[in-house]
Design an enzyme around this catalytic site. Sequence first.
Site, PDB file in Angstrom:
ATOM      1  N   ARG A  66      -6.057  -9.791   7.115  1.00 24.70           N
ATOM      2  CA  ARG A  66      -5.573  -8.872   8.127  1.00 24.70           C
ATOM      3  C   ARG A  66      -5.467  -9.050   9.492  1.00 24.70           C
ATOM      4  O   ARG A  66      -4.973  -8.531  10.361  1.00 24.70           O
ATOM      5  CB  ARG A  66      -6.184  -7.591   7.887  1.00 24.70           C
ATOM      6  CG  ARG A  66      -6.083  -6.189   7.004  1.00 24.70           C
ATOM      7  CD  ARG A  66      -4.732  -5.817   6.907  1.00 24.70           C
ATOM      8  NE  ARG A  66      -4.660  -4.350   6.658  1.00 24.70           N
ATOM      9  CZ  ARG A  66      -4.764  -3.542   5.883  1.00 24.70           C
ATOM     10  NH1 ARG A  66      -4.775  -4.350   4.583  1.00 24.70           N
ATOM     11  NH2 ARG A  66      -4.473  -2.343   5.846  1.00 24.70           N
ATOM     12  N   ARG A  76      -3.928  10.228   0.098  1.00 22.60           N
ATOM     13  CA  ARG A  76      -5.042   9.287   0.741  1.00 22.60           C
ATOM     14  C   ARG A  76      -5.237  10.081   2.259  1.00 22.60           C
ATOM     15  O   ARG A  76      -4.462  10.537   2.775  1.00 22.60           O
ATOM     16  CB  ARG A  76      -4.737   8.104   0.849  1.00 22.60           C
ATOM     17  CG  ARG A  76      -4.927   7.145  -0.121  1.00 22.60           C
ATOM     18  CD  ARG A  76      -4.148   5.780  -0.181  1.00 22.60           C
ATOM     19  NE  ARG A  76      -4.269   5.180   0.932  1.00 22.60           N
ATOM     20  CZ  ARG A  76      -3.676   3.971   1.312  1.00 22.60           C
ATOM     21  NH1 ARG A  76      -3.177   3.221   0.185  1.00 22.60           N
ATOM     22  NH2 ARG A  76      -3.903   3.122   2.426  1.00 22.60           N
ATOM     23  N   ARG A 110      -2.841   3.061  11.930  1.00 21.13           N
ATOM     24  CA  ARG A 110      -2.594   1.819  11.332  1.00 21.13           C
ATOM     25  C   ARG A 110      -1.439   0.933  11.375  1.00 21.13           C
ATOM     26  O   ARG A 110      -1.662  -0.344  11.379  1.00 21.13           O
ATOM     27  CB  ARG A 110      -2.631   2.508   9.832  1.00 21.13           C
ATOM     28  CG  ARG A 110      -3.812   2.954   8.999  1.00 21.13           C
ATOM     29  CD  ARG A 110      -3.683   3.763   8.136  1.00 21.13           C
ATOM     30  NE  ARG A 110      -3.121   2.918   6.770  1.00 21.13           N
ATOM     31  CZ  ARG A 110      -2.446   3.678   5.984  1.00 21.13           C
ATOM     32  NH1 ARG A 110      -2.547   5.008   5.693  1.00 21.13           N
ATOM     33  NH2 ARG A 110      -2.054   2.810   4.936  1.00 21.13           N
TER      34      ARG A 110
HETATM   35  P1  AP5 Z   1      -4.688  -0.695   2.390  1.00 23.37           P
HETATM   36  O1  AP5 Z   1      -4.668  -0.075   1.215  1.00 23.37           O
HETATM   37  O2  AP5 Z   1      -4.401  -2.191   2.194  1.00 23.37           O
HETATM   38  O3  AP5 Z   1      -3.275  -0.170   3.279  1.00 23.37           O
HETATM   39  P2  AP5 Z   1      -1.929  -0.706   3.964  1.00 23.37           P
HETATM   40  O4  AP5 Z   1      -1.892  -1.946   4.053  1.00 23.37           O
HETATM   41  O5  AP5 Z   1      -2.014   0.112   5.103  1.00 23.37           O
HETATM   42  O6  AP5 Z   1      -0.816  -0.562   2.844  1.00 23.37           O
HETATM   43  P3  AP5 Z   1      -0.456   0.659   2.128  1.00 23.37           P
HETATM   44  O7  AP5 Z   1      -1.532   1.009   0.643  1.00 23.37           O
HETATM   45  O8  AP5 Z   1      -0.519   2.171   2.897  1.00 23.37           O
HETATM   46  O9  AP5 Z   1       0.818   0.587   1.521  1.00 23.37           O
HETATM   47  P4  AP5 Z   1       1.691  -0.368   0.598  1.00 23.37           P
HETATM   48  O10 AP5 Z   1       2.333  -1.394   1.235  1.00 23.37           O
HETATM   49  O11 AP5 Z   1       0.580  -0.871  -0.439  1.00 23.37           O
HETATM   50  O12 AP5 Z   1       2.600   0.582  -0.138  1.00 23.37           O
HETATM   51  P5  AP5 Z   1       2.607   1.215  -1.521  1.00 23.37           P
HETATM   52  O13 AP5 Z   1       2.960   0.289  -2.901  1.00 23.37           O
HETATM   53  O14 AP5 Z   1       1.339   2.074  -1.806  1.00 23.37           O
HETATM   54  O15 AP5 Z   1      -5.744  -0.636   3.603  1.00 23.37           O
HETATM   55  C1  AP5 Z   1      -6.150   0.704   3.964  1.00 23.37           C
HETATM   56  C2  AP5 Z   1      -7.476   0.782   4.814  1.00 23.37           C
HETATM   57  O16 AP5 Z   1      -8.418  -0.296   4.243  1.00 23.37           O
HETATM   58  C3  AP5 Z   1      -7.087  -0.117   6.238  1.00 23.37           C
HETATM   59  O17 AP5 Z   1      -6.538   0.802   7.036  1.00 23.37           O
HETATM   60  C4  AP5 Z   1      -8.411  -0.597   6.470  1.00 23.37           C
HETATM   61  O18 AP5 Z   1      -9.189   0.436   7.134  1.00 23.37           O
HETATM   62  C5  AP5 Z   1      -9.025  -1.021   5.201  1.00 23.37           C
HETATM   63  N1  AP5 Z   1      -8.743  -2.473   4.812  1.00 23.37           N
HETATM   64  C6  AP5 Z   1      -8.219  -2.808   3.639  1.00 23.37           C
HETATM   65  N2  AP5 Z   1      -7.924  -4.205   3.708  1.00 23.37           N
HETATM   66  C7  AP5 Z   1      -8.778  -4.518   4.875  1.00 23.37           C
HETATM   67  C8  AP5 Z   1      -8.924  -5.802   5.484  1.00 23.37           C
HETATM   68  N3  AP5 Z   1      -8.466  -7.111   4.938  1.00 23.37           N
HETATM   69  N4  AP5 Z   1      -9.648  -6.058   6.519  1.00 23.37           N
HETATM   70  C9  AP5 Z   1     -10.139  -4.864   7.158  1.00 23.37           C
HETATM   71  N5  AP5 Z   1      -9.958  -3.734   6.602  1.00 23.37           N
HETATM   72  C10 AP5 Z   1      -9.199  -3.515   5.424  1.00 23.37           C
HETATM   73  O19 AP5 Z   1       3.885   2.157  -1.411  1.00 23.37           O
HETATM   74  C11 AP5 Z   1       3.810   3.356  -0.463  1.00 23.37           C
HETATM   75  C12 AP5 Z   1       4.799   4.585  -1.484  1.00 23.37           C
HETATM   76  O20 AP5 Z   1       6.190   3.845  -1.242  1.00 23.37           O
HETATM   77  C13 AP5 Z   1       4.444   4.803  -2.496  1.00 23.37           C
HETATM   78  O21 AP5 Z   1       4.327   6.240  -2.750  1.00 23.37           O
HETATM   79  C14 AP5 Z   1       5.230   3.924  -3.527  1.00 23.37           C
HETATM   80  O22 AP5 Z   1       5.439   4.793  -4.835  1.00 23.37           O
HETATM   81  C15 AP5 Z   1       6.569   4.182  -2.477  1.00 23.37           C
HETATM   82  N6  AP5 Z   1       7.353   2.902  -2.851  1.00 23.37           N
HETATM   83  C16 AP5 Z   1       6.930   1.548  -2.931  1.00 23.37           C
HETATM   84  N7  AP5 Z   1       8.076   0.711  -3.055  1.00 23.37           N
HETATM   85  C17 AP5 Z   1       9.064   1.605  -3.123  1.00 23.37           C
HETATM   86  C18 AP5 Z   1      10.386   1.384  -3.241  1.00 23.37           C
HETATM   87  N8  AP5 Z   1      11.102   0.254  -3.180  1.00 23.37           N
HETATM   88  N9  AP5 Z   1      11.497   2.337  -3.016  1.00 23.37           N
HETATM   89  C19 AP5 Z   1      11.088   3.614  -3.051  1.00 23.37           C
HETATM   90  N10 AP5 Z   1       9.670   3.834  -2.911  1.00 23.37           N
HETATM   91  C20 AP5 Z   1       8.712   2.918  -2.936  1.00 23.37           C
END
Ligand code: AP5
Length: 216
Positions: A88, A160, A171
Amino acid sequence: MIVILLGPPGVGKGTQGKILCEALGLSHLSTGDLLRAARREGTELGQQAQAFMDRGELVPDGVIVGRVREKLEELGPDAGVVFDGFPRTVPQAEALDRALLDIARKVDRVIVMTADDAVLVRRISGRRSCSSCGTIYNVFTSPPAQEGACDTCGSELTHRKDDAPETVQNRREVYRELTEPLVGHYERAPGTPVVTVDGDQAVDDVQTALRSAVSR
Ligand code: AP5
């Protein structure tokens, strides 16, 4: 094969990472999932991470890098891994480079997933996750068969806490400031192709593009 999925919150890294791993027999290493599990279990890592996650800030590099190193050791030196949400920051990427060098490996592919802000906001507002098995749903695009319950294990679906609009804004800023520079880091790394995939397509179409990026 070592693959890194990069992209802003809500772009679909978790959704696609799980499908890709099942299809190719790789291990899905999501640091977000790992931290959320640690919080549920009330471990020291979970307690350390809680306040940072709730504010939409990154957990300190030292905390997360140590846990990822342990996880890599558990998986073994030959494991195929898809990293989701890690690295990250540039220091995290450098720590991963060193850990892989120690086992004579390197990052094989970096995939940068993109989508417009309006798409990301809608996806995050509709996201629901299983409190037990972590399956991801979306009330607009992929709802569960029965409202509020996981199709896979029947447990309760939750929104969440860090998906509240003001936290999501933070974020996104953190992503732009600290994570986007990783694209340049990997573009400068010899033998590590960086491929951009349009995340604003149907789930199956994004997956097809990802598989093509991985097999290039
Ligand atoms: P993390 O869980 O990694 O969150 P993020 O990177 O912000 O990503 P998200 O989980 O929000 O989204 P995603 O891209 O995975 O999307 P998703 O598939 O769920 O991190 C959370 C927190 O943890 C951070 O803020 C930090 O505090 C900490 N952290 C984590 N890693 C860290 C690190 N390395 N260092 C430091 N801190 C760290 O999809 C989203 C939605 O869209 C779902 O509802 C899904 O069903 C829908 N969707 C997905 N694809 C499609 C599509 N093609 N069409 C329609 N809907 C879709």
